[in-house]
Scaffold this motif. Structure first.
Motif, mmCIF file in Angstrom:
data_model
loop_
_atom_site.group_PDB
_atom_site.id
_atom_site.type_symbol
_atom_site.label_atom_id
_atom_site.label_comp_id
_atom_site.label_asym_id
_atom_site.label_seq_id
_atom_site.Cartn_x
_atom_site.Cartn_y
_atom_site.Cartn_z
ATOM 1 N N ARG A 16 13.830 30.445 -19.966
ATOM 2 C CA ARG A 16 12.900 29.327 -20.019
ATOM 3 C C ARG A 16 11.710 29.573 -19.096
ATOM 4 O O ARG A 16 11.854 30.107 -18.006
ATOM 5 C CB ARG A 16 13.594 28.020 -19.634
ATOM 6 N N GLY A 17 10.540 29.156 -19.552
ATOM 7 C CA GLY A 17 9.337 29.305 -18.746
ATOM 8 C C GLY A 17 9.284 28.290 -17.626
ATOM 9 O O GLY A 17 9.947 27.246 -17.657
ATOM 10 N N ALA A 18 8.465 28.585 -16.622
ATOM 11 C CA ALA A 18 8.294 27.679 -15.482
ATOM 12 C C ALA A 18 7.435 26.480 -15.876
ATOM 13 O O ALA A 18 6.826 26.446 -16.950
ATOM 14 C CB ALA A 18 7.663 28.437 -14.322
ATOM 15 N N VAL A 19 7.362 25.472 -14.992
ATOM 16 C CA VAL A 19 6.666 24.216 -15.301
ATOM 17 C C VAL A 19 5.582 23.857 -14.290
ATOM 18 O O VAL A 19 4.905 22.839 -14.441
ATOM 19 C CB VAL A 19 7.666 23.047 -15.396
ATOM 20 N N GLY A 20 5.363 24.672 -13.266
ATOM 21 C CA GLY A 20 4.447 24.292 -12.189
ATOM 22 C C GLY A 20 3.012 24.722 -12.432
ATOM 23 O O GLY A 20 2.762 25.827 -12.909
ATOM 24 N N ASP A 21 2.055 23.848 -12.111
ATOM 25 C CA ASP A 21 0.642 24.213 -12.230
ATOM 26 C C ASP A 21 0.003 24.510 -10.878
ATOM 27 O O ASP A 21 -1.197 24.782 -10.815
ATOM 28 C CB ASP A 21 -0.145 23.128 -12.962
ATOM 29 N N ARG A 22 0.777 24.447 -9.779
ATOM 30 C CA ARG A 22 0.319 24.781 -8.433
ATOM 31 C C ARG A 22 -0.841 23.898 -7.982
ATOM 32 O O ARG A 22 -1.796 24.360 -7.364
ATOM 33 C CB ARG A 22 -0.068 26.255 -8.346
ATOM 34 N N VAL A 23 -0.733 22.625 -8.281
ATOM 35 C CA VAL A 23 -1.770 21.660 -7.911
ATOM 36 C C VAL A 23 -1.188 20.649 -6.924
ATOM 37 O O VAL A 23 -0.110 20.096 -7.157
ATOM 38 C CB VAL A 23 -2.317 20.933 -9.153
ATOM 39 N N HIS A 24 -1.895 20.442 -5.817
ATOM 40 C CA HIS A 24 -1.556 19.353 -4.889
ATOM 41 C C HIS A 24 -2.104 18.058 -5.486
ATOM 42 O O HIS A 24 -3.245 18.016 -5.962
ATOM 43 C CB HIS A 24 -2.190 19.576 -3.525
ATOM 44 N N ARG A 25 -1.320 16.994 -5.434
ATOM 45 C CA ARG A 25 -1.794 15.700 -5.940
ATOM 46 C C ARG A 25 -1.562 14.621 -4.890
ATOM 47 O O ARG A 25 -0.466 14.493 -4.336
ATOM 48 C CB ARG A 25 -1.091 15.354 -7.254
ATOM 49 N N TYR A 26 -2.621 13.836 -4.654
ATOM 50 C CA TYR A 26 -2.589 12.763 -3.668
ATOM 51 C C TYR A 26 -2.797 11.452 -4.415
ATOM 52 O O TYR A 26 -3.853 11.219 -5.001
ATOM 53 C CB TYR A 26 -3.683 12.975 -2.630
ATOM 54 N N ALA A 27 -1.784 10.599 -4.404
ATOM 55 C CA ALA A 27 -1.836 9.334 -5.138
ATOM 56 C C ALA A 27 -2.010 8.180 -4.157
ATOM 57 O O ALA A 27 -1.214 8.006 -3.232
ATOM 58 C CB ALA A 27 -0.570 9.135 -5.962
ATOM 59 N N PHE A 28 -3.073 7.416 -4.369
ATOM 60 C CA PHE A 28 -3.350 6.231 -3.557
ATOM 61 C C PHE A 28 -3.159 5.010 -4.448
ATOM 62 O O PHE A 28 -3.762 4.927 -5.524
ATOM 63 C CB PHE A 28 -4.789 6.267 -3.032
ATOM 64 N N SER A 29 -2.352 4.072 -4.012
ATOM 65 C CA SER A 29 -2.071 2.928 -4.878
ATOM 66 C C SER A 29 -1.862 1.665 -4.077
ATOM 67 O O SER A 29 -1.530 1.687 -2.890
ATOM 68 C CB SER A 29 -0.840 3.206 -5.755
ATOM 69 N N THR A 30 -2.060 0.570 -4.760
ATOM 70 C CA THR A 30 -1.800 -0.744 -4.183
ATOM 71 C C THR A 30 -1.242 -1.636 -5.277
ATOM 72 O O THR A 30 -1.543 -1.445 -6.462
ATOM 73 C CB THR A 30 -3.087 -1.353 -3.591
ATOM 74 N N ALA A 31 -0.406 -2.575 -4.899
ATOM 75 C CA ALA A 31 0.200 -3.487 -5.864
ATOM 76 C C ALA A 31 0.432 -4.837 -5.210
ATOM 77 O O ALA A 31 0.685 -4.921 -3.998
ATOM 78 C CB ALA A 31 1.524 -2.923 -6.387
ATOM 79 N N VAL A 32 0.349 -5.887 -6.022
ATOM 80 C CA VAL A 32 0.566 -7.251 -5.555
ATOM 81 C C VAL A 32 1.504 -7.951 -6.518
ATOM 82 O O VAL A 32 1.347 -7.828 -7.750
ATOM 83 C CB VAL A 32 -0.767 -8.028 -5.468
ATOM 84 N N VAL B 108 -5.163 9.113 -8.674
ATOM 85 C CA VAL B 108 -4.560 10.393 -8.319
ATOM 86 C C VAL B 108 -5.657 11.436 -8.157
ATOM 87 O O VAL B 108 -6.393 11.736 -9.100
ATOM 88 C CB VAL B 108 -3.544 10.851 -9.381
ATOM 89 N N LEU B 109 -5.749 11.979 -6.954
ATOM 90 C CA LEU B 109 -6.731 13.003 -6.620
ATOM 91 C C LEU B 109 -6.049 14.365 -6.625
ATOM 92 O O LEU B 109 -5.114 14.593 -5.856
ATOM 93 C CB LEU B 109 -7.328 12.722 -5.238
ATOM 94 N N PRO B 110 -6.482 15.309 -7.479
ATOM 95 C CA PRO B 110 -5.855 16.637 -7.510
ATOM 96 C C PRO B 110 -6.615 17.647 -6.650
ATOM 97 O O PRO B 110 -7.825 17.505 -6.423
ATOM 98 C CB PRO B 110 -5.960 17.002 -8.992
ATOM 99 N N TRP B 111 -5.909 18.664 -6.198
ATOM 100 C CA TRP B 111 -6.522 19.746 -5.443
ATOM 101 C C TRP B 111 -5.763 21.039 -5.758
ATOM 102 O O TRP B 111 -4.557 21.103 -5.579
ATOM 103 C CB TRP B 111 -6.470 19.452 -3.948
ATOM 104 N N VAL B 112 -6.467 22.036 -6.224
ATOM 105 C CA VAL B 112 -5.813 23.278 -6.642
ATOM 106 C C VAL B 112 -5.301 24.041 -5.426
ATOM 107 O O VAL B 112 -6.049 24.286 -4.463
ATOM 108 C CB VAL B 112 -6.780 24.165 -7.450
ATOM 109 N N LEU C 83 0.856 -1.182 0.000
ATOM 110 C CA LEU C 83 0.000 0.000 0.000
ATOM 111 C C LEU C 83 0.894 1.234 0.000
ATOM 112 O O LEU C 83 1.895 1.285 0.735
ATOM 113 C CB LEU C 83 -0.898 0.017 1.236
ATOM 114 N N ARG C 84 0.527 2.238 -0.823
ATOM 115 C CA ARG C 84 1.335 3.449 -0.917
ATOM 116 C C ARG C 84 0.458 4.687 -0.908
ATOM 117 O O ARG C 84 -0.667 4.685 -1.404
ATOM 118 C CB ARG C 84 2.182 3.453 -2.201
ATOM 119 N N PHE C 85 1.039 5.739 -0.374
ATOM 120 C CA PHE C 85 0.443 7.062 -0.468
ATOM 121 C C PHE C 85 1.539 8.045 -0.828
ATOM 122 O O PHE C 85 2.605 8.059 -0.198
ATOM 123 C CB PHE C 85 -0.200 7.479 0.857
ATOM 124 N N ASP C 86 1.300 8.836 -1.870
ATOM 125 C CA ASP C 86 2.265 9.844 -2.278
ATOM 126 C C ASP C 86 1.595 11.199 -2.373
ATOM 127 O O ASP C 86 0.469 11.326 -2.902
ATOM 128 C CB ASP C 86 2.865 9.485 -3.642
#
Length: 441
Positions: free
Chosen positions: A221-237, A254-258, A198-201
């Motif tokens: 060069r231009g910046a690359v950030g979109d200022r979004v929080h991202r919460y990744a929930f994952s599982t692997a076997v 992946v759940l995003p939040w501005v 189980l992972r959370f990032d």
């Protein structure tokens, strides 16, 4: 040292590598990441017998190329056609640096930092398309929807392409990722069970804010950030079967939040690119409603690790990783393949990604592992300009563009968001190559 320890020290995580999420598929960032096969379920561990502390550093040199065609809906005398306008190319080079620390038995903390050396996008006219016949240069309708006698036969230009094409240049420090991983079961300790992880990032919006309205160059060069929080929930076997095979499967959402300081199209409200710039900040059109609207992402990863050679007592092994991945990306407003040309965030339709990956892992000594991984992904066709025209505020069942202009979405553009004028991304392929060195301690 036990086999359990050996397998832990060859660990490499596979959930959420640190990368800025745009419309470029997250599958390329997630499923085609630097991880190798069954290492999808390996976790750094401490306080084990004969191995009181586990830690590793991971350095990934990453090259990504993608190419596709940008087409456009266009009404001609024979009806609605799909006209191919541009060839799109992206060339990106980055270095990913990850640290993984075992907090306890089968529990780890990891931190990732990406350095994006270059993220260059280039547009050229497609075959058989020239400055004389492109629809990009035949607009008499403006962004506000002012009427014209012959909408497809004007001399207004959406943007310039140039005889040799046009290029945007971006780069810099990307978004940091912090995460936890836990092996609920570990086959190396109990061979009657598979390894289940189980992972959370959490990806923090640490990169500088991307502003698509600003020009870029190799010097600036231009910046690359979109200022979004991202919460990744994952599982692997994964499950080792016999001496040579270890199949695996993984699921990620992946759940995003501005977050604060995001870019809004109303930050640079101009009539040349907006249907009604004066609506910005009025009625329903708060800044949040005209800014980035990130996509939700779901991912399935599956494959098999083939152990071609292994001597655990000498920390030696050769592994071949064969993988496939499927991803769904929801509709959203973001920096996409046309944003630099239009100078704004654009709303894309939902799309899917399907890809394959092959990797080679070699370990000849206890403290160093080398990996080479290549992947190819196909992204399904999608609209790049698909903004909603507005909101029905008075409840009459329609958006009253003239009678009640506050209902008109200010970031809408009649030239490109109206049915019959929208742009589409087509035939997009993404190639990725990674060379990875892992130092185990």
């Amino acid at each position: 040292m036990s086999l359990v320890t050996v397998r832990r020290r060859t660990y490499r995580r596979a959930v959420l590598p640190v990368c800025r999420l745009g419309v470029v598929s997250l599958a390329v960032c997630l499923a085609a990441s630097g991880a190798s096969a069954a290492e999808l379920t390996r976790v750094a561990s401490s306080f084990e017998k004969n191995d009181p502390f586990g830690m590793l550093f991971h350095f990934a040199f990453d090259r990504t190329w993608d190419q596709g065609k940008i087409g456009r809906e266009w009404y001609e005398s024979d009806g609605l056609n799909d006209v191919t306008e541009l060839v799109y190319q992206r060339d990106e080079t980055r270095l990913g640096i990850d640290a993984h620390i075992g907090l306890f038995r089968d529990v780890e903390l990891h931190v990732g930092v990406p350095i994006i050396f270059q993220q260059d996008r280039r547009w050229t006219f497609a075959s058989l398309t020239t400055a004389t016949n492109t629809t990009l240069f035949r607009n008499c309708l403006d962004a506000r929807g002012s009427s014209c006698a012959t909408p497809g036969n004007g001399d207004g230009r959406l943007f310039e392409v140039g005889t040799d094409g046009r290029t945007s240049y971006r780069g810099g420090l990307g978004d940091f990722t912090f995460g936890l991983a836990w092996n609920v079961f570990n086959q190396a300790k109990d061979d009657t069970k598979p390894t289940w992880t189980l992972r959370f990032d959490y990806t923090a919006p640490t990169a500088a804010t991307l502003n698509p309205s600003l020009p870029t160059s190799t010097e600036t060069r231009g910046a690359v950030g979109d200022r979004v929080h991202r919460y990744a929930f994952s599982t692997a076997v994964s499950k080792r079967i016999g001496e040579y095979f270890e199949p695996y499967v993984g699921l990620t959402y992946v759940l995003p939040w501005v977050g604060p300081n995001f870019y809004s199209n109303c930050d640079n409200a101009l009539d040349v690119r907006m249907a009604r710039a004066e609506n910005c900040g009025l009625g329903p059109w708060r800044r949040l409603e005209t800014g980035v609207r990130p996509s939700h992402v779901g991912l399935v990863t599956f494959g098999n690790e083939i152990i071609a050679f292994e001597r655990p007592e000498r920390f030696q092994r050769v592994v071949v990783d064969l993988r496939g991945f499927l991803q769904y990306t929801s509709e959203g407003r973001a920096y996409n393949e046309l944003s630099d040309l239009m100078g704004k965030l654009l709303t894309h339709s939902d799309f899917g990604t399907v890809g394959v990956q092959a990797g080679f892992i070699g370990q000849a000594a206890e403290f160093v592992t080398l990996k080479a991984i290549g992947s190819l992904a196909y992204q399904t066709d999608r609209y790049l300009t698909n903004e909603s025209v507005g909101r029905d505020e008075n409840g009459n069942g329609a958006v009253d563009v003239t009678a009640n202009p506050i209902e008109l979405n200010p970031t809408y553009d009649f030239r490109v968001d109206s049915t019959g004028r929208r742009f589409r991304m087509q035939d997009q392929l993404v190639w990725r190559l990674q060379i990875i060195a892992t130092l185990n301690f």
